[in-house]
Write a protein that holds these residues in place. Structure first.
Motif, PDB file in Angstrom:
ATOM      1  N   LYS A  23      -4.541   5.237   2.222  1.00 53.64           N
ATOM      2  CA  LYS A  23      -3.510   5.909   3.013  1.00 53.64           C
ATOM      3  C   LYS A  23      -3.963   6.127   4.455  1.00 53.64           C
ATOM      4  O   LYS A  23      -3.136   6.229   5.369  1.00 53.64           O
ATOM      5  CB  LYS A  23      -3.158   7.249   2.369  1.00 53.64           C
ATOM      6  CG  LYS A  23      -2.004   7.968   3.051  1.00 53.64           C
ATOM      7  CD  LYS A  23      -1.722   9.318   2.431  1.00 53.64           C
ATOM      8  CE  LYS A  23      -0.582   9.997   3.185  1.00 53.64           C
ATOM      9  NZ  LYS A  23      -0.310  11.358   2.683  1.00 53.64           N
ATOM     10  N   ARG A  24      -5.259   6.177   4.682  1.00 55.80           N
ATOM     11  CA  ARG A  24      -5.801   6.406   6.029  1.00 55.80           C
ATOM     12  C   ARG A  24      -5.357   5.313   6.989  1.00 55.80           C
ATOM     13  O   ARG A  24      -4.999   5.583   8.135  1.00 55.80           O
ATOM     14  CB  ARG A  24      -7.331   6.473   5.941  1.00 55.80           C
ATOM     15  CG  ARG A  24      -8.046   6.813   7.233  1.00 55.80           C
ATOM     16  CD  ARG A  24      -9.496   7.129   6.940  1.00 55.80           C
ATOM     17  NE  ARG A  24     -10.249   7.356   8.159  1.00 55.80           N
ATOM     18  CZ  ARG A  24     -11.011   6.440   8.731  1.00 55.80           C
ATOM     19  NH1 ARG A  24     -11.122   5.230   8.201  1.00 55.80           N
ATOM     20  NH2 ARG A  24     -11.685   6.714   9.829  1.00 55.80           N
ATOM     21  N   GLU A  25      -5.398   4.049   6.543  1.00 59.65           N
ATOM     22  CA  GLU A  25      -4.953   2.913   7.358  1.00 59.65           C
ATOM     23  C   GLU A  25      -4.310   1.867   6.445  1.00 59.65           C
ATOM     24  O   GLU A  25      -4.929   0.847   6.129  1.00 59.65           O
ATOM     25  CB  GLU A  25      -6.127   2.300   8.121  1.00 59.65           C
ATOM     26  CG  GLU A  25      -6.625   3.126   9.290  1.00 59.65           C
ATOM     27  CD  GLU A  25      -7.630   2.364  10.143  1.00 59.65           C
ATOM     28  OE1 GLU A  25      -7.185   1.523  10.945  1.00 59.65           O
ATOM     29  OE2 GLU A  25      -8.833   2.620   9.994  1.00 59.65           O
ATOM     30  N   SER A  57       0.823  -1.208   0.000  1.00 62.47           N
ATOM     31  CA  SER A  57       0.000   0.000   0.000  1.00 62.47           C
ATOM     32  C   SER A  57       0.861   1.263   0.000  1.00 62.47           C
ATOM     33  O   SER A  57       0.604   2.205  -0.753  1.00 62.47           O
ATOM     34  CB  SER A  57      -0.924   0.011   1.222  1.00 62.47           C
ATOM     35  OG  SER A  57      -1.787  -1.100   1.217  1.00 62.47           O
ATOM     36  N   LYS A  71      -6.289   7.514  -1.612  1.00 67.65           N
ATOM     37  CA  LYS A  71      -6.205   8.363  -0.418  1.00 67.65           C
ATOM     38  C   LYS A  71      -6.885   7.688   0.774  1.00 67.65           C
ATOM     39  O   LYS A  71      -6.463   7.862   1.922  1.00 67.65           O
ATOM     40  CB  LYS A  71      -6.858   9.719  -0.695  1.00 67.65           C
ATOM     41  CG  LYS A  71      -6.065  10.607  -1.649  1.00 67.65           C
ATOM     42  CD  LYS A  71      -6.765  11.948  -1.857  1.00 67.65           C
ATOM     43  CE  LYS A  71      -5.958  12.858  -2.765  1.00 67.65           C
ATOM     44  NZ  LYS A  71      -6.638  14.158  -2.995  1.00 67.65           N
ATOM     45  N   TYR A  72      -7.925   6.914   0.497  1.00 68.27           N
ATOM     46  CA  TYR A  72      -8.589   6.180   1.576  1.00 68.27           C
ATOM     47  C   TYR A  72      -7.666   5.088   2.112  1.00 68.27           C
ATOM     48  O   TYR A  72      -7.602   4.854   3.328  1.00 68.27           O
ATOM     49  CB  TYR A  72      -9.898   5.579   1.074  1.00 68.27           C
ATOM     50  CG  TYR A  72     -10.573   4.678   2.074  1.00 68.27           C
ATOM     51  CD1 TYR A  72     -11.300   5.208   3.140  1.00 68.27           C
ATOM     52  CD2 TYR A  72     -10.460   3.292   1.981  1.00 68.27           C
ATOM     53  CE1 TYR A  72     -11.904   4.383   4.079  1.00 68.27           C
ATOM     54  CE2 TYR A  72     -11.062   2.460   2.908  1.00 68.27           C
ATOM     55  CZ  TYR A  72     -11.786   3.005   3.952  1.00 68.27           C
ATOM     56  OH  TYR A  72     -12.371   2.190   4.883  1.00 68.27           O
ATOM     57  N   LYS A 111      -9.099   9.054  -5.134  1.00 74.60           N
ATOM     58  CA  LYS A 111      -9.746   9.123  -3.819  1.00 74.60           C
ATOM     59  C   LYS A 111      -9.665   7.779  -3.118  1.00 74.60           C
ATOM     60  O   LYS A 111      -9.477   7.721  -1.890  1.00 74.60           O
ATOM     61  CB  LYS A 111     -11.201   9.560  -3.969  1.00 74.60           C
ATOM     62  CG  LYS A 111     -11.926   9.744  -2.633  1.00 74.60           C
ATOM     63  CD  LYS A 111     -13.328  10.270  -2.822  1.00 74.60           C
ATOM     64  CE  LYS A 111     -14.021  10.421  -1.474  1.00 74.60           C
ATOM     65  NZ  LYS A 111     -13.364  11.412  -0.593  1.00 74.60           N
ATOM     66  N   LYS A 119      -3.663  14.472   1.895  1.00 76.60           N
ATOM     67  CA  LYS A 119      -4.522  14.239   3.047  1.00 76.60           C
ATOM     68  C   LYS A 119      -5.351  12.971   2.820  1.00 76.60           C
ATOM     69  O   LYS A 119      -5.972  12.810   1.771  1.00 76.60           O
ATOM     70  CB  LYS A 119      -5.461  15.430   3.259  1.00 76.60           C
ATOM     71  CG  LYS A 119      -6.358  15.301   4.481  1.00 76.60           C
ATOM     72  CD  LYS A 119      -7.238  16.528   4.630  1.00 76.60           C
ATOM     73  CE  LYS A 119      -8.166  16.397   5.844  1.00 76.60           C
ATOM     74  NZ  LYS A 119      -9.048  17.582   5.991  1.00 76.60           N
ATOM     75  N   PRO A 120      -5.381  12.050   3.796  1.00 75.63           N
ATOM     76  CA  PRO A 120      -6.170  10.819   3.633  1.00 75.63           C
ATOM     77  C   PRO A 120      -7.658  11.113   3.507  1.00 75.63           C
ATOM     78  O   PRO A 120      -8.153  12.126   4.001  1.00 75.63           O
ATOM     79  CB  PRO A 120      -5.864  10.037   4.915  1.00 75.63           C
ATOM     80  CG  PRO A 120      -4.578  10.605   5.423  1.00 75.63           C
ATOM     81  CD  PRO A 120      -4.610  12.057   5.050  1.00 75.63           C
ATOM     82  N   SER A 121      -8.358  10.219   2.840  1.00 73.72           N
ATOM     83  CA  SER A 121      -9.804  10.347   2.672  1.00 73.72           C
ATOM     84  C   SER A 121     -10.512   9.438   3.659  1.00 73.72           C
ATOM     85  O   SER A 121     -10.020   8.364   4.008  1.00 73.72           O
ATOM     86  CB  SER A 121     -10.197   9.979   1.240  1.00 73.72           C
ATOM     87  OG  SER A 121     -11.602   9.933   1.096  1.00 73.72           O
ATOM     88  N   SER A 122     -11.680   9.846   4.111  1.00 70.89           N
ATOM     89  CA  SER A 122     -12.447   9.053   5.074  1.00 70.89           C
ATOM     90  C   SER A 122     -13.312   7.993   4.407  1.00 70.89           C
ATOM     91  O   SER A 122     -13.801   7.073   5.066  1.00 70.89           O
ATOM     92  CB  SER A 122     -13.332   9.972   5.919  1.00 70.89           C
ATOM     93  OG  SER A 122     -14.212  10.711   5.085  1.00 70.89           O
ATOM     94  N   THR A 123     -13.515   8.104   3.090  1.00 70.54           N
ATOM     95  CA  THR A 123     -14.304   7.119   2.339  1.00 70.54           C
ATOM     96  C   THR A 123     -13.612   6.812   1.016  1.00 70.54           C
ATOM     97  O   THR A 123     -12.951   7.678   0.440  1.00 70.54           O
ATOM     98  CB  THR A 123     -15.724   7.648   2.035  1.00 70.54           C
ATOM     99  OG1 THR A 123     -15.623   8.865   1.276  1.00 70.54           O
ATOM    100  CG2 THR A 123     -16.489   7.916   3.314  1.00 70.54           C
TER     101      THR A 123
END
Length: 221
Positions: A173-175, A79, A170-171, A167, A92-96
């Motif tokens: 990247k969040r976890e 990842s 980016k999601y 997107k 910036k990471p995405s939440s969805t």
């Protein structure tokens, strides 16, 4: 390394040849490990020359971590390499993985509706990204629906398709270390959850069924 190569030669797995002119050799490394009992090792060694590589820790981009709870499988390294390759290391990471109200459409539907946006010039870049995201769904089940939706647009691509795929990255990247836990609980039960949801592609006019299957406490499908 010499012992491994000698074992492969003795077992006639391959043979060493001279490097052809104009060719460049590439590096390699062992990516798997095996575990078996001492008795099994002795039996195998009677037929084949081999070396015990201990427990499996890394295989084809999948990392495995053992604990008393079970085996955790994720693709964190894969990842992070994908995020860096796309140039999103500082993003910036995405939440969805997809926008909730986003309607992805084909160019054919846009022509009928008289709408749409600019076509995507580098179609190969989009296809390669979707291929890598599909491989990431081996342990990243939370992006499975988003990637399945994006994979339906592989021909007449638009800028909106590329932005939607970015997107999804980016999601991730969040976890990036999110994965699957294979539980050590030996409970022999099979449980399935099914939920029909509306498809995000309006020109398809279809609904799809989302489901998960668990064996004991372990997710299997």
């Amino acid at each position: 390394m010499k012992a491994e190569i000698q074992a492969l030669e003795d077992n006639k797995t391959w043979e060493l040849v001279a490097l052809p002119a104009g060719k460049t050799p590439i590096g390699c490394r062992w990516v798997y490990k095996i575990w078996c009992s001492e008795e099994t090792k002795k039996q195998l060694h009677q037929s084949f020359k081999l070396k015990d590589l201990a427990e499996l820790k890394y295989f084809l981009g999948i990392e495995l971590f053992r604990s008393h709870k079970g085996i955790m499988m994720n693709q964190r390294k894969y990842s992070l390499e994908l995020i860096s390759e796309i140039g999103l290391s500082t993003a910036k990471p995405s939440s969805t993985p997809l926008d909730c109200n986003q309607k992805l459409t084909t160019t054919e539907l846009d022509e009928v509706a008289g709408s749409g946006n600019e076509p995507l010039e580098d179609k190969g870049q989009y296809r390669r990204l979707i291929g890598k995201l599909l491989y990431l769904t081996l342990t990243g089940l939370d992006i499975a629906f988003a990637v399945q939706t994006l994979s339906q647009f592989m021909q007449n691509l638009k800028r909106s398709h590329w932005e939607a795929s970015i997107k999804a990255v980016k999601y991730v990247k969040r976890e990036p270390g999110l994965g699957i836990m294979i539980s050590s609980n030996k409970k022999n039960t099979l449980t399935a959850f099914v939920m029909p949801i509306r498809h995000l592609v309006p020109n398809r006019r279809k609904s799809i069924t989302d489901f998960i299957v668990k064996h004991g406490d372990s997710l299997v499908a």
